[in-house]
Design a protein around this motif. Sequence first.
Motif, PDB file in Angstrom:
ATOM      1  N   PRO A 140       0.825  -1.207   0.000  1.00  0.00           N
ATOM      2  CA  PRO A 140       0.000   0.000   0.000  1.00  0.00           C
ATOM      3  C   PRO A 140       0.860   1.257   0.000  1.00  0.00           C
ATOM      4  CG  PRO A 140      -0.782  -1.560   1.644  1.00  0.00           C
ATOM      5  CD  PRO A 140       0.525  -2.093   1.144  1.00  0.00           C
ATOM      6  N   VAL A 141       0.290   2.334  -0.510  1.00  0.00           N
ATOM      7  CA  VAL A 141       1.003   3.609  -0.564  1.00  0.00           C
ATOM      8  C   VAL A 141       0.319   4.553   0.416  1.00  0.00           C
ATOM      9  CG1 VAL A 141       1.845   5.466  -2.056  1.00  0.00           C
ATOM     10  CG2 VAL A 141       1.473   3.175  -3.001  1.00  0.00           C
ATOM     11  N   TRP A 142       0.802   4.582   1.637  1.00  0.00           N
ATOM     12  CA  TRP A 142       0.182   5.418   2.658  1.00  0.00           C
ATOM     13  C   TRP A 142       0.634   6.864   2.516  1.00  0.00           C
ATOM     14  CZ3 TRP A 142      -3.749   3.365   4.970  1.00  0.00           C
ATOM     15  CH2 TRP A 142      -3.789   1.987   5.212  1.00  0.00           C
ATOM     16  N   GLY A 143      -0.336   7.762   2.329  1.00  0.00           N
ATOM     17  CA  GLY A 143      -0.004   9.182   2.341  1.00  0.00           C
ATOM     18  C   GLY A 143      -0.288   9.941   1.068  1.00  0.00           C
ATOM     19  N   THR A 144      -0.719   9.261  -0.008  1.00  0.00           N
ATOM     20  CA  THR A 144      -1.047   9.974  -1.242  1.00  0.00           C
ATOM     21  C   THR A 144      -2.444   9.582  -1.699  1.00  0.00           C
ATOM     22  OG1 THR A 144      -0.383   8.413  -2.996  1.00  0.00           O
ATOM     23  CG2 THR A 144       1.378   9.621  -1.864  1.00  0.00           C
ATOM     24  N   ASP A 145      -2.986  10.362  -2.620  1.00  0.00           N
ATOM     25  CA  ASP A 145      -4.303  10.053  -3.186  1.00  0.00           C
ATOM     26  C   ASP A 145      -4.178   9.564  -4.615  1.00  0.00           C
ATOM     27  OD1 ASP A 145      -3.558  12.396  -4.382  1.00  0.00           O
ATOM     28  OD2 ASP A 145      -5.505  13.393  -4.177  1.00  0.00           O
ATOM     29  N   GLY A 146      -3.036   8.958  -4.947  1.00  0.00           N
ATOM     30  CA  GLY A 146      -2.828   8.405  -6.276  1.00  0.00           C
ATOM     31  C   GLY A 146      -1.677   9.022  -7.028  1.00  0.00           C
ATOM     32  N   SER A 173       8.902   1.328   4.758  1.00  0.00           N
ATOM     33  CA  SER A 173       9.037   1.498   3.311  1.00  0.00           C
ATOM     34  C   SER A 173       7.705   1.714   2.599  1.00  0.00           C
ATOM     35  CB  SER A 173       9.757   0.294   2.701  1.00  0.00           C
ATOM     36  OG  SER A 173       9.047  -0.906   2.959  1.00  0.00           O
ATOM     37  N   ASP A 174       6.573   1.625   3.320  1.00  0.00           N
ATOM     38  CA  ASP A 174       5.270   1.859   2.693  1.00  0.00           C
ATOM     39  C   ASP A 174       4.596   3.140   3.196  1.00  0.00           C
ATOM     40  OD1 ASP A 174       4.808   0.928   5.238  1.00  0.00           O
ATOM     41  OD2 ASP A 174       3.167  -0.418   4.684  1.00  0.00           O
ATOM     42  N   ILE A 175       5.277   3.915   4.033  1.00  0.00           N
ATOM     43  CA  ILE A 175       4.678   5.151   4.550  1.00  0.00           C
ATOM     44  C   ILE A 175       5.390   6.348   3.931  1.00  0.00           C
ATOM     45  CG2 ILE A 175       3.851   4.107   6.677  1.00  0.00           C
ATOM     46  CD1 ILE A 175       6.259   5.387   8.128  1.00  0.00           C
ATOM     47  N   TYR A 176       4.588   7.322   3.514  1.00  0.00           N
ATOM     48  CA  TYR A 176       5.112   8.486   2.796  1.00  0.00           C
ATOM     49  C   TYR A 176       4.509   9.766   3.367  1.00  0.00           C
ATOM     50  CZ  TYR A 176       6.386   4.771  -0.463  1.00  0.00           C
ATOM     51  OH  TYR A 176       6.899   3.625  -1.013  1.00  0.00           O
ATOM     52  N   GLU A 177       5.082  10.887   2.929  1.00  0.00           N
ATOM     53  CA  GLU A 177       4.611  12.224   3.333  1.00  0.00           C
ATOM     54  C   GLU A 177       4.612  12.388   4.853  1.00  0.00           C
ATOM     55  OE1 GLU A 177       4.963  13.374   0.742  1.00  0.00           O
ATOM     56  OE2 GLU A 177       3.792  12.558  -0.875  1.00  0.00           O
ATOM     57  N   GLY A 188       3.470   2.681  31.615  1.00  0.00           N
ATOM     58  CA  GLY A 188       4.460   1.780  32.175  1.00  0.00           C
ATOM     59  C   GLY A 188       5.793   1.995  31.488  1.00  0.00           C
ATOM     60  N   GLU A 189       6.345   0.926  30.921  1.00  0.00           N
ATOM     61  CA  GLU A 189       7.615   1.012  30.205  1.00  0.00           C
ATOM     62  C   GLU A 189       7.428   1.004  28.691  1.00  0.00           C
ATOM     63  OE1 GLU A 189      10.455   1.635  31.818  1.00  0.00           O
ATOM     64  OE2 GLU A 189       9.153   1.710  33.587  1.00  0.00           O
ATOM     65  N   THR A 190       6.195   1.210  28.243  1.00  0.00           N
ATOM     66  CA  THR A 190       5.875   1.190  26.810  1.00  0.00           C
ATOM     67  C   THR A 190       5.631   2.598  26.309  1.00  0.00           C
ATOM     68  OG1 THR A 190       4.899  -1.021  27.002  1.00  0.00           O
ATOM     69  CG2 THR A 190       4.313   0.274  25.058  1.00  0.00           C
ATOM     70  N   TYR A 191       6.168   2.892  25.122  1.00  0.00           N
ATOM     71  CA  TYR A 191       6.015   4.202  24.491  1.00  0.00           C
ATOM     72  C   TYR A 191       5.151   4.065  23.245  1.00  0.00           C
ATOM     73  CZ  TYR A 191      10.023   5.464  27.407  1.00  0.00           C
ATOM     74  OH  TYR A 191      10.862   5.691  28.466  1.00  0.00           O
ATOM     75  N   PHE A 192       4.374   5.110  22.976  1.00  0.00           N
ATOM     76  CA  PHE A 192       3.500   5.166  21.803  1.00  0.00           C
ATOM     77  C   PHE A 192       3.819   6.449  21.039  1.00  0.00           C
ATOM     78  CE2 PHE A 192       1.484   2.982  25.253  1.00  0.00           C
ATOM     79  CZ  PHE A 192       0.853   1.877  24.698  1.00  0.00           C
ATOM     80  N   ALA A 193       4.205   6.312  19.774  1.00  0.00           N
ATOM     81  CA  ALA A 193       4.454   7.464  18.904  1.00  0.00           C
ATOM     82  C   ALA A 193       3.310   7.542  17.901  1.00  0.00           C
ATOM     83  CB  ALA A 193       5.795   7.316  18.188  1.00  0.00           C
ATOM     84  N   HIS A 194       2.513   8.601  17.985  1.00  0.00           N
ATOM     85  CA  HIS A 194       1.278   8.713  17.218  1.00  0.00           C
ATOM     86  C   HIS A 194       1.314   9.951  16.332  1.00  0.00           C
ATOM     87  CE1 HIS A 194      -2.826  10.390  16.692  1.00  0.00           C
ATOM     88  NE2 HIS A 194      -3.125   9.132  16.425  1.00  0.00           N
ATOM     89  N   GLN A 195       0.825   9.803  15.103  1.00  0.00           N
ATOM     90  CA  GLN A 195       0.738  10.971  14.226  1.00  0.00           C
ATOM     91  C   GLN A 195      -0.213  10.713  13.058  1.00  0.00           C
ATOM     92  OE1 GLN A 195       4.701  10.082  11.495  1.00  0.00           O
ATOM     93  NE2 GLN A 195       4.324  12.136  12.166  1.00  0.00           N
ATOM     94  N   TRP A 196      -0.570  11.827  12.412  1.00  0.00           N
ATOM     95  CA  TRP A 196      -1.289  11.824  11.149  1.00  0.00           C
ATOM     96  C   TRP A 196      -0.342  12.325  10.067  1.00  0.00           C
ATOM     97  CZ3 TRP A 196      -6.130  10.065  10.188  1.00  0.00           C
ATOM     98  CH2 TRP A 196      -6.958   9.821  11.288  1.00  0.00           C
ATOM     99  N   ASN A 197      -0.398  11.697   8.877  1.00  0.00           N
ATOM    100  CA  ASN A 197       0.407  12.143   7.744  1.00  0.00           C
ATOM    101  C   ASN A 197      -0.469  12.185   6.495  1.00  0.00           C
ATOM    102  OD1 ASN A 197       3.036  12.222   9.067  1.00  0.00           O
ATOM    103  ND2 ASN A 197       2.911   9.987   9.115  1.00  0.00           N
ATOM    104  N   SER A 198      -0.100  13.032   5.537  1.00  0.00           N
ATOM    105  CA  SER A 198      -0.816  13.056   4.259  1.00  0.00           C
ATOM    106  C   SER A 198      -0.119  14.002   3.296  1.00  0.00           C
ATOM    107  CB  SER A 198      -2.265  13.510   4.440  1.00  0.00           C
ATOM    108  OG  SER A 198      -2.354  14.916   4.515  1.00  0.00           O
ATOM    109  N   ASP A 199      -0.528  13.912   2.021  1.00  0.00           N
ATOM    110  CA  ASP A 199      -0.090  14.881   1.014  1.00  0.00           C
ATOM    111  C   ASP A 199      -1.146  15.963   0.833  1.00  0.00           C
ATOM    112  OD1 ASP A 199      -2.114  13.544  -0.261  1.00  0.00           O
ATOM    113  OD2 ASP A 199      -1.013  13.173  -2.121  1.00  0.00           O
ATOM    114  N   GLY A 200      -2.116  16.004   1.732  1.00  0.00           N
ATOM    115  CA  GLY A 200      -3.218  16.952   1.642  1.00  0.00           C
ATOM    116  C   GLY A 200      -4.542  16.243   1.461  1.00  0.00           C
TER     117      GLY A 200
END
Length: 224
Positions: A140-146, A173-177, A188-200
């Motif tokens: 999959p190509v995460w972050g673009t609309d084609g 390798s499948d996440i972009y923008e 506890g001892e667990t970390y969570f890195a959260h975000q939104w990405n897109s090309d618009g």
Amino acid sequence: MKIVLSIILTVLTIQSSFGQVATIQDPDGWTNVRKSPDGTSEIIQRVYENEVFWYDSEETDQEQKWISIYIPKNDYSLGKSEPGYIVGFIHKSRLLPLEKLQGYTGNDFTFKYELGDFDSTNRIIDKQDGKWISAIDGRPVWGTDGNFPKTQVDNIKVIIDGQEIEIHEVFYSDIYECDNEISIYKNGETYFAHQWNSDGAGAYEIVWVLDKNGLKQRLVGTII
């Protein structure tokens, strides 16, 4: 055309409208997932503390005691099975929305993308109708609309308590923008890195779950 394409690409990748991301709060360290919103219903799965999943946020504003959740079929959101999740129910008291976790402000955890311009060299590009990109290297190509991505992730730098944690290329390798505007939470001892990405237009959500032993989970999804 772009509206139609966006719908097609969403179906080809994963997910629909889930609302929010959560983990569980349970003294047992795990919670049964039921087939129906009933404590006597068949148990179809278990979710464990610090595992993340989607839930229907609209149901949290209602009076019902059970809430529907959407559990990814594998820990790293790899592959293109349709759908990429299973649906079940947990008691609302066991739900712990990600934003309710402790926001991390310390200095013993680092998560940062090393970004570069998209490089199509020796990449296998699949296109819809000969024009719109539907997959790169069969993923999959995460972050673009084609359109072609503008930026790619070349590496991820993760450090926990002074120890560098290696993240294999297959997980980025499948996440972009992407950018480095990331919300960090800790439980506890667990970390969570959260975000939104897109090309618009090609918006997607990603959550990285890590501890000192390495990457535990990668949750990737699209909200329509």
